[in-house]
Design a protein around this motif. Sequence first.
Motif, PDB file in Angstrom:
ATOM      1  N   GLU A 111      54.978  37.287  45.949  1.00  0.00           N
ATOM      2  CA  GLU A 111      55.101  37.573  44.298  1.00  0.00           C
ATOM      3  C   GLU A 111      53.247  36.294  44.441  1.00  0.00           C
ATOM      4  O   GLU A 111      52.972  36.029  45.265  1.00  0.00           O
ATOM      5  CB  GLU A 111      55.810  36.490  44.407  1.00  0.00           C
ATOM      6  CG  GLU A 111      57.502  37.634  44.020  1.00  0.00           C
ATOM      7  CD  GLU A 111      58.183  36.813  43.432  1.00  0.00           C
ATOM      8  OE1 GLU A 111      58.311  35.468  42.799  1.00  0.00           O
ATOM      9  OE2 GLU A 111      59.309  37.242  43.419  1.00  0.00           O
ATOM     10  N   GLY A 112      53.137  36.687  43.602  1.00  0.00           N
ATOM     11  CA  GLY A 112      51.431  35.565  42.533  1.00  0.00           C
ATOM     12  C   GLY A 112      50.586  36.052  43.302  1.00  0.00           C
ATOM     13  O   GLY A 112      50.386  36.976  43.763  1.00  0.00           O
ATOM     14  N   LEU A 113      50.247  34.851  43.484  1.00  0.00           N
ATOM     15  CA  LEU A 113      49.069  34.841  44.804  1.00  0.00           C
ATOM     16  C   LEU A 113      48.526  35.329  46.310  1.00  0.00           C
ATOM     17  O   LEU A 113      47.900  36.143  46.549  1.00  0.00           O
ATOM     18  CB  LEU A 113      48.214  33.198  44.768  1.00  0.00           C
ATOM     19  CG  LEU A 113      47.686  32.457  43.566  1.00  0.00           C
ATOM     20  CD1 LEU A 113      47.729  31.868  43.174  1.00  0.00           C
ATOM     21  CD2 LEU A 113      47.266  33.799  42.719  1.00  0.00           C
ATOM     22  N   GLU A 114      50.438  35.239  46.374  1.00  0.00           N
ATOM     23  CA  GLU A 114      50.295  35.122  47.814  1.00  0.00           C
ATOM     24  C   GLU A 114      50.172  37.159  47.619  1.00  0.00           C
ATOM     25  O   GLU A 114      49.393  37.741  49.086  1.00  0.00           O
ATOM     26  CB  GLU A 114      51.510  34.999  48.343  1.00  0.00           C
ATOM     27  CG  GLU A 114      51.914  35.204  49.813  1.00  0.00           C
ATOM     28  CD  GLU A 114      52.978  34.458  50.602  1.00  0.00           C
ATOM     29  OE1 GLU A 114      53.375  34.717  51.398  1.00  0.00           O
ATOM     30  OE2 GLU A 114      53.877  34.426  49.395  1.00  0.00           O
ATOM     31  N   ALA A 115      50.814  37.461  47.043  1.00  0.00           N
ATOM     32  CA  ALA A 115      50.907  39.038  46.911  1.00  0.00           C
ATOM     33  C   ALA A 115      49.321  39.575  46.224  1.00  0.00           C
ATOM     34  O   ALA A 115      48.796  40.663  47.021  1.00  0.00           O
ATOM     35  CB  ALA A 115      51.381  39.438  45.934  1.00  0.00           C
ATOM     36  N   GLU A 116      48.912  39.285  45.437  1.00  0.00           N
ATOM     37  CA  GLU A 116      47.669  39.574  45.461  1.00  0.00           C
ATOM     38  C   GLU A 116      46.551  39.582  46.731  1.00  0.00           C
ATOM     39  O   GLU A 116      45.967  39.893  46.802  1.00  0.00           O
ATOM     40  CB  GLU A 116      46.831  38.192  44.392  1.00  0.00           C
ATOM     41  CG  GLU A 116      47.109  38.712  42.386  1.00  0.00           C
ATOM     42  CD  GLU A 116      47.273  38.232  42.249  1.00  0.00           C
ATOM     43  OE1 GLU A 116      45.131  37.265  42.021  1.00  0.00           O
ATOM     44  OE2 GLU A 116      47.381  37.963  40.463  1.00  0.00           O
ATOM     45  N   LYS A 117      46.846  37.887  47.736  1.00  0.00           N
ATOM     46  CA  LYS A 117      46.102  37.619  48.581  1.00  0.00           C
ATOM     47  C   LYS A 117      45.933  38.697  49.249  1.00  0.00           C
ATOM     48  O   LYS A 117      45.120  39.502  50.058  1.00  0.00           O
ATOM     49  CB  LYS A 117      46.137  37.045  49.754  1.00  0.00           C
ATOM     50  CG  LYS A 117      45.483  36.312  50.189  1.00  0.00           C
ATOM     51  CD  LYS A 117      46.260  34.832  50.802  1.00  0.00           C
ATOM     52  CE  LYS A 117      45.400  33.650  50.418  1.00  0.00           C
ATOM     53  NZ  LYS A 117      46.288  32.567  50.385  1.00  0.00           N
ATOM     54  N   VAL A 118      46.775  39.353  49.949  1.00  0.00           N
ATOM     55  CA  VAL A 118      47.815  40.684  50.197  1.00  0.00           C
ATOM     56  C   VAL A 118      46.860  41.585  50.514  1.00  0.00           C
ATOM     57  O   VAL A 118      46.588  43.006  50.938  1.00  0.00           O
ATOM     58  CB  VAL A 118      49.662  40.348  50.948  1.00  0.00           C
ATOM     59  CG1 VAL A 118      49.858  42.082  52.163  1.00  0.00           C
ATOM     60  CG2 VAL A 118      49.642  39.519  51.670  1.00  0.00           C
ATOM     61  N   ALA A 119      47.052  41.949  49.328  1.00  0.00           N
ATOM     62  CA  ALA A 119      46.605  43.499  48.421  1.00  0.00           C
ATOM     63  C   ALA A 119      45.353  43.056  48.893  1.00  0.00           C
ATOM     64  O   ALA A 119      45.140  44.868  48.979  1.00  0.00           O
ATOM     65  CB  ALA A 119      46.970  43.670  46.893  1.00  0.00           C
ATOM     66  N   THR A 120      44.836  42.611  48.360  1.00  0.00           N
ATOM     67  CA  THR A 120      43.247  41.943  48.314  1.00  0.00           C
ATOM     68  C   THR A 120      42.743  42.281  50.149  1.00  0.00           C
ATOM     69  O   THR A 120      41.538  43.152  50.576  1.00  0.00           O
ATOM     70  CB  THR A 120      42.393  41.261  48.258  1.00  0.00           C
ATOM     71  OG1 THR A 120      43.307  40.920  46.815  1.00  0.00           O
ATOM     72  CG2 THR A 120      41.320  40.560  48.346  1.00  0.00           C
TER      73      THR A 120
END
Length: 168
Positions: A111-120
């Motif tokens: 979730e959140g920033l962790e999800a965005e980091k992995v997606a990036t």
Amino acid sequence: MTVRITAQGFDALTELWQHSPAIVQNELSSAMNEAVAYAQHQIVSRTPTGAGEGGHLAASINSEVMINPSVQIGYVGTSKLYAEAVELGTKPHMPPIEPLVNWVEAVLNLEGLEAEKVATLIALKIKSRGTEGQFMFKEGLEASEPYIQERFNQAMKTLLNTLGGGNA
């Protein structure tokens, strides 16, 4: 990709078609509808379902049979524009992040920033390498060919036996 069926006993069928066109058309139409439905199933079962799209690509795959007195054409396809990229893969490109974030959240349970980091990170990998093709249409049609050939052979035998064109 095109699947071509070689009919056995076609010479006898041509003569029978002239005497009983409705019976011949009905049997061949039945075989075509079954063949196309089978191919559609084989393709859909091989289609990946991304979390962000919830299986929309697989659900969009449909089939149609077009019949006239001289030809029958069966079609399996989709109107989704991205289907070609899923089928064949892509060259390196920068994909949009939001669908990847949705996928990471649903599949990797982040979730959140962790999800965005992995997606990036995934997006950057796609940017450098592209994506691999899934070949669901190609492999689905290849897997369907034996069944389709047998179904049309059976239709031919049925017609030859029913209409007295000889022993099949």
